[in-house]
Design a protein around this motif. Structure first.
Motif, PDB file in Angstrom:
ATOM      1  N   ALA A   8       0.850  -1.193   0.000  1.00 20.93           N
ATOM      2  CA  ALA A   8       0.000   0.000   0.000  1.00 20.93           C
ATOM      3  C   ALA A   8       0.878   1.233   0.000  1.00 20.93           C
ATOM      4  N   GLU A   9       0.310   2.338  -0.480  1.00 22.81           N
ATOM      5  CA  GLU A   9       1.045   3.600  -0.375  1.00 22.81           C
ATOM      6  C   GLU A   9       0.059   4.709  -0.049  1.00 22.81           C
ATOM      7  N   GLY A  10       0.443   5.609   0.852  1.00 20.82           N
ATOM      8  CA  GLY A  10      -0.443   6.693   1.244  1.00 20.82           C
ATOM      9  C   GLY A  10       0.163   7.474   2.389  1.00 20.82           C
ATOM     10  N   VAL A  11      -0.696   7.979   3.277  1.00 15.44           N
ATOM     11  CA  VAL A  11      -0.153   8.703   4.429  1.00 15.44           C
ATOM     12  C   VAL A  11      -0.088   7.763   5.629  1.00 15.44           C
ATOM     13  N   LEU A  12       0.914   8.019   6.458  1.00 15.62           N
ATOM     14  CA  LEU A  12       1.149   7.150   7.618  1.00 15.62           C
ATOM     15  C   LEU A  12       0.436   7.709   8.847  1.00 15.62           C
ATOM     16  N   CYS A  13      -0.416   6.874   9.420  1.00 18.43           N
ATOM     17  CA  CYS A  13      -1.104   7.246  10.658  1.00 18.43           C
ATOM     18  C   CYS A  13      -0.922   6.130  11.674  1.00 18.43           C
ATOM     19  N   MET A  14      -1.271   6.426  12.912  1.00 19.97           N
ATOM     20  CA  MET A  14      -1.210   5.422  13.971  1.00 19.97           C
ATOM     21  C   MET A  14      -2.595   5.231  14.559  1.00 19.97           C
ATOM     22  N   LYS A  15      -2.947   3.954  14.665  1.00 24.20           N
ATOM     23  CA  LYS A  15      -4.164   3.583  15.350  1.00 24.20           C
ATOM     24  C   LYS A  15      -3.763   3.476  16.815  1.00 24.20           C
ATOM     25  N   ASP A  16      -4.506   3.994  17.674  1.00 26.90           N
ATOM     26  CA  ASP A  16      -4.247   3.846  19.110  1.00 26.90           C
ATOM     27  C   ASP A  16      -2.953   4.557  19.554  1.00 26.90           C
ATOM     28  N   SER A  17      -2.739   4.555  20.848  1.00 19.18           N
ATOM     29  CA  SER A  17      -1.680   5.348  21.470  1.00 19.18           C
ATOM     30  C   SER A  17      -0.524   4.471  21.936  1.00 19.18           C
ATOM     31  N   TRP A  18       0.564   5.101  22.344  1.00 21.85           N
ATOM     32  CA  TRP A  18       1.690   4.419  22.982  1.00 21.85           C
ATOM     33  C   TRP A  18       2.138   5.334  24.118  1.00 21.85           C
ATOM     34  N   PRO A  19       2.866   4.807  25.099  1.00 23.67           N
ATOM     35  CA  PRO A  19       3.074   5.582  26.329  1.00 23.67           C
ATOM     36  C   PRO A  19       3.785   6.928  26.149  1.00 23.67           C
ATOM     37  N   ALA A  20       4.693   7.048  25.167  1.00 22.56           N
ATOM     38  CA  ALA A  20       5.474   8.285  25.037  1.00 22.56           C
ATOM     39  C   ALA A  20       4.883   9.249  24.017  1.00 22.56           C
ATOM     40  N   GLN A  21       3.629   9.064  23.672  1.00 21.60           N
ATOM     41  CA  GLN A  21       3.008   9.993  22.727  1.00 21.60           C
ATOM     42  C   GLN A  21       2.918  11.387  23.352  1.00 21.60           C
ATOM     43  N   MET A  22       3.102  12.442  22.555  1.00 17.05           N
ATOM     44  CA  MET A  22       2.952  13.788  23.113  1.00 17.05           C
ATOM     45  C   MET A  22       1.519  13.962  23.589  1.00 17.05           C
ATOM     46  N   ARG A  23       1.337  14.814  24.607  1.00 14.57           N
ATOM     47  CA  ARG A  23       0.013  14.946  25.211  1.00 14.57           C
ATOM     48  C   ARG A  23      -0.755  16.164  24.742  1.00 14.57           C
ATOM     49  N   THR A  24      -0.004  17.213  24.404  1.00 13.92           N
ATOM     50  CA  THR A  24      -0.656  18.444  23.966  1.00 13.92           C
ATOM     51  C   THR A  24       0.399  19.384  23.401  1.00 13.92           C
ATOM     52  N   VAL A  25      -0.056  20.483  22.807  1.00 11.19           N
ATOM     53  CA  VAL A  25       0.845  21.582  22.446  1.00 11.19           C
ATOM     54  C   VAL A  25       0.791  22.554  23.625  1.00 11.19           C
ATOM     55  N   TRP A  26       1.935  22.955  24.113  1.00 12.09           N
ATOM     56  CA  TRP A  26       1.992  23.832  25.275  1.00 12.09           C
ATOM     57  C   TRP A  26       1.087  25.052  25.060  1.00 12.09           C
ATOM     58  N   GLY A  27       0.091  25.170  25.934  1.00 10.17           N
ATOM     59  CA  GLY A  27      -0.777  26.349  25.896  1.00 10.17           C
ATOM     60  C   GLY A  27      -1.778  26.386  24.751  1.00 10.17           C
ATOM     61  N   ASP A  28      -1.890  25.301  23.975  1.00 11.86           N
ATOM     62  CA  ASP A  28      -2.760  25.365  22.802  1.00 11.86           C
ATOM     63  C   ASP A  28      -3.258  23.963  22.412  1.00 11.86           C
ATOM     64  N   HIS A  29      -4.142  23.434  23.247  1.00 15.37           N
ATOM     65  CA  HIS A  29      -4.630  22.072  22.990  1.00 15.37           C
ATOM     66  C   HIS A  29      -5.390  21.994  21.664  1.00 15.37           C
ATOM     67  N   GLU A  30      -6.027  23.098  21.288  1.00 18.45           N
ATOM     68  CA  GLU A  30      -6.766  23.118  20.026  1.00 18.45           C
ATOM     69  C   GLU A  30      -5.838  22.885  18.836  1.00 18.45           C
ATOM     70  N   ARG A  31      -4.664  23.503  18.902  1.00 18.40           N
ATOM     71  CA  ARG A  31      -3.697  23.314  17.820  1.00 18.40           C
ATOM     72  C   ARG A  31      -3.235  21.852  17.758  1.00 18.40           C
ATOM     73  N   PHE A  32      -3.107  21.249  18.928  1.00 16.87           N
ATOM     74  CA  PHE A  32      -2.734  19.828  19.004  1.00 16.87           C
ATOM     75  C   PHE A  32      -3.760  18.989  18.237  1.00 16.87           C
ATOM     76  N   GLU A  33      -5.038  19.206  18.551  1.00 17.89           N
ATOM     77  CA  GLU A  33      -6.094  18.428  17.897  1.00 17.89           C
ATOM     78  C   GLU A  33      -6.121  18.689  16.400  1.00 17.89           C
ATOM     79  N   LYS A  34      -5.969  19.953  16.056  1.00 19.00           N
ATOM     80  CA  LYS A  34      -6.064  20.341  14.654  1.00 19.00           C
ATOM     81  C   LYS A  34      -4.908  19.759  13.836  1.00 19.00           C
ATOM     82  N   THR A  35      -3.719  19.752  14.421  1.00 15.51           N
ATOM     83  CA  THR A  35      -2.551  19.296  13.677  1.00 15.51           C
ATOM     84  C   THR A  35      -2.541  17.778  13.482  1.00 15.51           C
ATOM     85  N   TYR A  36      -2.920  17.032  14.512  1.00 12.51           N
ATOM     86  CA  TYR A  36      -2.685  15.587  14.474  1.00 12.51           C
ATOM     87  C   TYR A  36      -3.941  14.722  14.379  1.00 12.51           C
ATOM     88  N   PHE A  37      -5.113  15.306  14.680  1.00 11.26           N
ATOM     89  CA  PHE A  37      -6.298  14.447  14.775  1.00 11.26           C
ATOM     90  C   PHE A  37      -7.482  14.917  13.939  1.00 11.26           C
TER      91      PHE A  37
END
Ligand code: WTA
Length: 649
Positions: free
Chosen positions: A461-490
Motif C-alpha cells: 500500500a502507499e499513502g499517508v502514515l497514521c497510527m491507530k491507538d496510542s503508545w506511552p510516550a506519545q505527546m500529550r498536547t501543544v503547550w498552551g494550545d490544545h486546540e492546535r494539538f487536535e487540529k494538527t494531528y487528529f
C-alpha cells in the motif's frame, strides 16, 4: 550486492539478543491484542513511588482528544535515571564526555558523581526560585551540565525546554516568552568544530526581547570573559558553593509534564510539544534497550544534540534510565578531520553508535580511509535517524563502518512520538536498506488513502502514515494550545494520529517512509517549517513576498530553496542575497539559511491568491515536465520566468 539484498540477523546476534524473531513476534502480538496487559507489565521496568492501577485512558475523538498513561501512579524521572542505580553501579561511568578538541581530556562521570552534581544543580535551581511546574529554558553546549540541567529540572519537578544552541537570540526569546520561563540556563561560550559560539552574548541579546521575569544561570565552559548583569545573572559554580548536595526527588504524577520541546510544523511558529513523566520514561528506556539491544556494560553513543528529541530520549533519558554508559560529544564529525567519529568510537570502545543519514553521506564523500584506520571491532549495532536513508549510504554504513556484519537499525520516529515507532530489532528483524522495517511493541501503523482517509488493508500500500491507538510516550498536547494539538494531528483523519509522513508498505509488510506530505522540510536531519523561513524573509524591509520549498540535496537530504519577491523599487543583487542569508541566520539560526535564493518577480498564485507550492517544488526539483495543471493560475506567465531563471544547484 543487488539493490534488493536483505540482511537477516546473524545467529550470534539473534541468540544473545533481548529479542530474536520468535520473541519479537510473540511480544508484538501480545502488545496489540492486549495493550493494557502488555503495558501493565512493562510499565514496571521503572521504579514507581506510588504504583499505578490504571494503565491507559485514551481518546482520539474529535474535540475531545485526551491521552493518559499510568495516570494514578507517581514517580520521579531523575530518581529513575540516577538514584536507583547507586546501590548496584554507583562507581560505573554514567556519562563519558568527549570534548570538541581531541587534545582536551575526556571526562568519565560515575553515577555517584552524577547524583552529587545533579543534586547540587537542583538546589541551585531552587535557590533561584524554581519550583514544581515552573519552566526552565536550557540553551547549552553539549557538556555534561546540559544533562545535569535536564535531570535537575526533572528532580525538582520543573519543566525544561531545551533550545538548540544553534538557534538565534530571537528564537530563544520566543521560546522563553512562549513558556514563561523563570530561568534560562546557558554557558559562557560553546566550542564546536574549533570555533566558539558566544552563547551568553546571544542570551543577553535575547533578554532584550524577553517579556517575562527571568533569571540567567551561567555555566563556565571556556572561561571566556562575559559580562554579568547583577541581580539577573548567576554563575553556577558560585551558587553551588552555597547549597547542599542533598536534594530528595519530588514525587510527580505520571501525567505531570516532564518537558516541552519546540518543533517546526507546517504552519506558523514552532509548537511546544509536551511530554509527560511516566509513559515517556517507560517508552524511552524500553526502546533504548530493545532497538539497540543494549546490555549492561555496553558503551552507547548517540551523536545528536540535546537540543533535539533524539538527544533527550537517547543521550539522556533512555540510556540513564537503563543504567547505561552514554557518550556525550561536544564536537562535529569533521573536526579536526573526517575521522573524528571513528576515532571516538575506537577511543571509548563504543558498542552502539547512532547518527543521522546526513552525517553518513558527508563522511562517505571523504573516503573510506578515514574509517579503516580505526579499530571499530567493538561496534555491535549501528543506528540511523532523522530522515530517509538512501540505500547507497546504508550500504556504505553497513560495509565500511560495520565491516559487513554489524546490524543497522533505521529508526523512524518524531519529536511527537517520544521514541522509536518503526524500527528493526538487531536480533529479530531482517533488514532492507532504506526501510525502517516494522513497528515497535504496541505500535499499530496504518496507511490511509490521502484524500478519502480510507484505511488501505492490502499489505502492499502507499499513502499517508497514521497510527491507530496510542503508545506511552506519545505527546500529550501543544503547550498552551490544545486546540492546535487536535487540529494538527487528529483533524485530517478522524480517530487516528496523523504523522505528516508519506509511506509505502511492501508485500512483506515493511514500511518505507517517503518523506513529509506537509510543508515541513528536513535539512540535515533538522526539521524546518517552510513557513518559518518565509516569515523570517518577509520581515526584511526589502522583501515583499517569499515562498520556501525543499529540493533534493546530496548531503543534506533536502536543501532550502527560497523564492523572493522584492519590494517595488528594490533591485536584486549579490549583496542583497548575502544580506538575506545573514538575516535569516540571525532571525532563526544557521540551520535555516537558504541554500538557494531565486529572485521572483511574481509567484504562481491561484485566482483566490493561494500560492501554488506544488509548482514551486517542481521547479526547485528541476522537474519541469511534471508541472501539472497550471490553468488555474491567475497569471501563468510567471511560471515561465521562474523556470528560465531557476538557480543551479
Ligand atoms: C523524519 C526526529 C525516514 C520524518 C526523531 C519525521 C525519518 C521527521 C526517519 C521527524 C527515518 C525521522 N526515516 N524519515 N528513520 N526518522 N524521519 O521531529 O519525516 O526532528 O516525520 O524527530 O523526521 O523529525 P523530528
Amino acid at each position: 550486492m543487488s539493490a534488493d539484498t536483505t540482511y537477516p540477523p546473524s545467529d550470534a546476534m539473534a541468540s544473545g539478543a533481548h529479542a530474536d524473531k520468535a520473541k519479537y513476534d510473540e511480544m508484538y502480538a501480545q502488545s496489540v491484542s492486549d495493550p493494557e496487559g502488555f503495558w501493565r507489565e512493562h510499565g514496571q521496568r521503572v521504579d514507581w513511588i506510588k504504583p499505578y492501577s490504571k494503565v491507559k485512558d485514551v481518546s482520539y475523538a474529535p474535540g475531545n482528544v485526551s491521552i493518559k498513561w499510568f495516570e494514578d501512579g507517581s514517580l520521579n524521572v531523575a530518581a529513575n535515571c540516577i538514584d536507583r542505580h547507586l546501590a548496584e553501579r554507583g562507581d560505573q561511568t554514567a556519562i563519558i564526555w568527549e570534548p570538541d578538541s581531541p587534545e582536551d581530556e575526556a571526562q568519565h562521570i560515575t553515577y555517584n558523581q552524577l547524583h552529587h552534581d545533579v543534586s547540587k544543580f537542583s538546589n541551585v535551581l531552587k535557590e533561584l526560585g524554581v519550583g514544581k511546574g515552573d519552566r526552565v529554558v536550557i540553551y547549552m553546549p553539549m557538556i555534561p551540565q546540559a544533562a545535569y540541567a535536564m535531570l535537575a529540572c526533572a528532580r525538582i519537578g520543573a519543566i525544561h525546554s531545551v533550545v538548540f544552541a544553534g538557534f538565534s537570540a530571537d528564537a530563544l526569546a520566543a521560546r522563553v516568552n512562549g513558556s514563561e520561563a523563570k530561568v534560562v540556563i546557558t554557558a559562557d561560550e560553546a566550542p564546536r568544530g574549533g570555533r566558539n559560539t558566544p552563547l551568553k552574548t546571544n542570551a543577553d541579546t535575547a533578554f532584550e526581547k524577553i517579556e517575562v521575569d527571568c533569571k540567567m544561570l551561567v555555566v563556565r565552559r571556556t572561561g571566556g570573559d562575559v559580562p554579568m548583569t547583577a541581580g539577573r545573572d548567576y554563575w553556577l559554580h558560585e551558587v553551588e558553593e552555597t547549597v547542599s548536595a542533598d536534594c530528595p526527588p519530588e514525587e510527580m504524577n505520571a501525567e505531570d509534564p516532564l518537558f516541552i520541546l519546540y518543533t517546526s510544523g507546517s504552519t506558523g511558529m514552532p509548537k511546544g510539544v509536551v511530554h509527560t513523566t511516566g509513559g515517556y520514561i517507560v517508552y524511552a528506556s524500553m526502546t533504548h534497550q530493545y532497538t539497540f539491544d543494549y546490555h549492561d556494560g555496553d558503551i552507547f553513543w548517540c551523536t545528536a544534540d540535546v537540543g533535539w528529541v533524539t538527544g533527550h530520549s537517547y543521550i539522556v533519558y533512555g540510556p540513564l534510565a537503563n543504567g547505561a554508559t552514554t557518550v556525550m560529544f561536544e564536537g562535529v564529525p569533521t573536526y579536526p578531520d573526517a575521522g573524528r567519529f571513528w576515532a571516538v568510537c575506537q577511543k571509548h570502545k563504543v558498542n552502539q553508535f547512532y547518527t543521522a543519514p546526513t552525517a553518513i553521506r558527508a563522511l562517505m564523500g571523504q573516503g573510506d580511509e578515514w574509517v579503516s584506520k580505526y579499530d571499530l571491532s567493538d561496534l555491535k549495532v549501528l543506528g540511523t535517524v532523522g530522515e530517509p536513508i538512501n540505500p547507497e549510504a546504508w550500504n556504505w554504513y553497513h560495509e565500511v563502518v560495520g565491516g559487513g556484519n554489524v546490524p543497522i537499525v533505521d529508526t523512524w520516529w518524531q519529536t511527537e512520538t517520544g521514541g522509536h515507532l518503526l524500527t528493526p530489532l538487531p536480533g529479530a528483524t531482517t533488514t532492507k536498506p532504506g526501510s525502517a522495517t516494522l513497528p515497535f511493541f504496541g505500535i499499530q501503523p496504518v496507511i490511509l488513502e490521502p484524500t478519502t482517509g480510507e484505511e488501505i488493508n492490502d499489505t502492499a500500500a502507499e499513502g499517508v502514515l497514521c497510527m491507530k491507538d496510542s503508545w506511552p510516550a506519545q505527546m500529550r498536547t501543544v503547550w498552551g494550545d490544545h486546540e492546535r494539538f487536535e487540529k494538527t494531528y487528529f483533524a485530517d483523519y478522524k480517530n487516528y494520529y496523523f504523522t505528516g509522513d508519506g509511506c509505502r508498505r511492501d508485500e512483506d509488510g515493511y514500511y518505507w517512509i517517503t518523506g513529509r506530505v506537509d510543508d515541513v522540510i528536513n535539512v540535515s536531519g533538522h526539521r524546518m517549517g517552510t513557513a518559518e523561513v518565509e516569515s523570517a524573509l518577509v520581515a526584511h524591509p526589502k522583501v515583499a513576498e517569499s515562498a520556501v520549498v525543499g529540493y533534493p540535496h546530496d548531503i543534506k537530504g533536502q536543501g532550502i530553496y527560497a523564492y523572493v519577491t522584492l519590494m517595488g523599487g528594490e533591485e536584486p543583487s549579490e549583496e542583497l542575497r548575502k544580506e538575506l542569508e545573514t538575516w535569516v541566520r540571525s532571525e532563526i539560526g544557521p540551520i535555516a539559511k537558504p541554500d538557494l535564493i531565486q529572485w521572483a518577480p511574481g509567484l504562481p498564485k491561484t485566482r483566490s491568491g493561494k500560492i501554488m507550492r506544488r509548482i514551486l517544488r517542481k521547479i526547485a526539483e528541476d522537474d519541469f515536465g511534471a508541472l501539472g495543471d497550471t490553468s488555474t493560475l491567475a497569471d501563468p506567465s510567471v511560471v515561465d520566468d521562474l523556470i528560465e531563471n531557476r538557480m543551479n544547484k
